[in-house]
Design an enzyme around this catalytic site. Structure first.
Site, short mmCIF file in Angstrom:
data_model
loop_
_atom_site.label_atom_id
_atom_site.label_comp_id
_atom_site.label_asym_id
_atom_site.label_seq_id
_atom_site.Cartn_x
_atom_site.Cartn_y
_atom_site.Cartn_z
N SER A 285 0.86 -1.18 0.00
CA SER A 285 0.00 0.00 0.00
C SER A 285 0.90 1.23 0.00
O SER A 285 1.93 1.25 0.67
CB SER A 285 -0.89 -0.01 1.25
OG SER A 285 -1.29 1.30 1.57
N LYS A 291 1.02 -3.06 5.05
CA LYS A 291 0.11 -3.88 4.24
C LYS A 291 0.82 -4.75 3.21
O LYS A 291 1.80 -4.36 2.60
CB LYS A 291 -0.87 -2.97 3.47
CG LYS A 291 -1.84 -2.21 4.33
CD LYS A 291 -3.02 -3.03 4.80
CE LYS A 291 -3.95 -3.45 3.70
NZ LYS A 291 -4.81 -2.38 3.25
N GLU A 298 -7.50 -11.21 -5.57
CA GLU A 298 -8.68 -10.34 -5.68
C GLU A 298 -9.09 -10.17 -7.15
O GLU A 298 -10.28 -10.16 -7.49
CB GLU A 298 -8.41 -8.97 -5.07
CG GLU A 298 -8.22 -9.03 -3.56
CD GLU A 298 -7.70 -7.69 -3.04
OE1 GLU A 298 -8.52 -6.88 -2.61
OE2 GLU A 298 -6.48 -7.47 -3.08
#
Ligand code: ARG
Length: 447
Positions: A285, A291, A298
């Protein structure tokens, strides 16, 4: 791709026209930006057709040779990126024939004897989908092999099995992964079925009702690797169920991949901690340094949207189309090509992600031991040892679980006297069954 306004009538079909098509007509009519991907199949189909015309004495061997050699030249040009695709020549069929005429002269026009673009496109498209089925099968097999390697590597990992995403009963990582192997095996054999069902040649059906020339449809069928020629010529030029079936096979496989993706996304969270994706299969991120995001998983999950959409697209195009060929059917290829590309990418991404992932024994085991995953074992013990009806045993076990909840402990941390307070006939040996390994072992399929 070049686009030129057509100043004169189309050479292939313009005999009865006085004016060239308008710009927008040309634009809506052309499919070359999509169907150029059929070029190999179009050349193969034309070569088989030409050989048949010669063998049946419909064209001379000299003409046949000129056409075949010319087709090879065209193929080389396309292969080497030297071919100029022209929008004014509409589609791949007319682009190739147009170039053939430039290269070998008017004899090129003999190739279209006893053939129509209607049987030509159906043949090309079937050949393409046939290869796509094979390719999808190969990619599914690679993913299955990766899963088999994981099953071997992590053969002692106990994890919770879930229903309603609530801890249900202990299972092993092997069993969980093997479920996906089996789902993929059905996906693979679905592509095999699709391949086998489509493998009848439309070539020779011509526009819709066959031809007056003495053609040999079985010859071209076998030259192109089909099992035989399609029985009904009207069906041959108007059927696209093979493409719809391919889209369904792709969507179903994508759907299974989306379920696996969802599990990877959950398992890779710090809350689950069941697995870690390698750095090269994760992203960071830009604002939160801690992160590590499972973007590939996804995206595989999200790409199901395209695969489902493509299936619906072609089913909607085909709905209520009268026999035989209708230009609507030109809208059949984009979604098939896109679904193939999308599924290929998803299968490769899933294979890469799993190959390099690490699974963590301790958090899995801890999760399997929490959530009263072995409660069913108590109920089964009561049935086996006390001859209690299962419904009653279920109720008694529920009270024991409630007691563990109140004491904030696991089932095997309860004292025997606690359990006996609920059912006095419970004996010490019940603890043996509260162990995850034992619970899993007792549930393995009995042969
Ligand atoms: N480009 C067309 C398609 O993909 C080829 C067949 C055209 N046939 C015709 N009768 N206009 O469907």
């Amino acid at each position: 791709m070049t686009t030129k306004k057509q100043e004169t009538q189309n050479k292939m079909w313009g005999g009865r026209f006085e004016a060239a098509p308008s710009d927008i007509m040309q634009q809506i009519n052309a499919s070359i930006d999509v169907d150029h991907r059929l070029w190999r199949q179009d050349i193969a189909g034309s070569k088989a057709h030409c050989a048949m015309l010669v063998s049946q004495g419909i064209i001379s061997p000299e003409d046949g040779q000129a056409i075949t050699q010319g087709l090879d030249l065209v193929a080389n040009e396309i292969d080497e990126g030297r071919f100029e695709f022209k929008v004014e020549l509409e589609d791949i069929h007319m682009n190739i024939e147009g170039r053939l005429r430039e290269l070998i002269g008017d004899v090129a026009g003999k190739l279209h004897t006893a053939r129509s673009r209607n049987d030509q496109v159906a043949t090309d498209f079937k050949l393409w989908v046939r290869e796509a089925c094979q390719d999808a099968c190969d990619k599914i097999t690679s993913l299955q092999n990766t899963i088999e390697d994981l099953v071997e590597k992590y053969d002692d990992h106990i994890m919770p099995g879930f229903t309603h995403l609530q801890v249900a009963q202990p299972v092993t990582l092997n069993i969980h992964l093997d479920a996906y192997w089996n789902m993929l095996e059905r996906d693979r054999t679905r592509f095999v079925d699709c391949h086998n069902r489509l493998n009848q040649s439309p070539l020779g059906a011509c526009a819709l009702s066959g031809t007056g020339f003495n053609t040999d449809r079985e010859m071209t069928a076998h030259m192109l690797g089909f099992d035989g020629a399609m029985d009904n010529t009207m069906d041959a030029v108007s059927a696209r169920d093979f493409a719809v079936e391919f889209l369904f096979c792709s969507a179903q496989c994508g759907l299974n991949l989306s379920r696996l993706s969802e599990e990877i996304i959950l398992w890779a969270t710090p809350q689950f901690g069941f697995m870690t994706l390698s750095d090269d299969w994760s992203t960071g991120s830009s604002i939160m340094p801690q992160k590590k995001n499972p973007d590939a998983a996804e995206l595989v999950r999200a790409k199901t949207g395209r695969l489902n959409g493509n299936l619906l697209q072609l089913m909607t195009v085909m709905k209520a189309l009268p026999l035989a060929y209708n230009k609507d059917m030109q809208e059949d290829k984009a979604s098939v090509f896109e679904s193939f590309d999308t599924l290929s990418l998803c299968l490769e991404a899933m294979t890469g992600m799993l190959e390099s992932a690490t699974f963590h024994k301790e958090p899995m085991r801890a999760a399997a031991e929490s959530g009263y995953a072995t409660a069913t074992e108590i109920a089964d013990w009561l049935v086996r040892n006390l001859d209690m009806p299962f419904r009653d045993a279920h109720h008694v076990t529920g009270r024991i679980v409630k007691m563990a909840e109140e004491k904030n402990c696991q089932l095997d941390e309860l004292d025997l006297s606690d359990m006996q307070a609920v059912e006095e006939r419970i004996t010490d040996d019940i603890y043996e069954y509260l162990n995850c390994e034992k619970a899993i072992e007792s549930r393995l399929p009995k042969s």
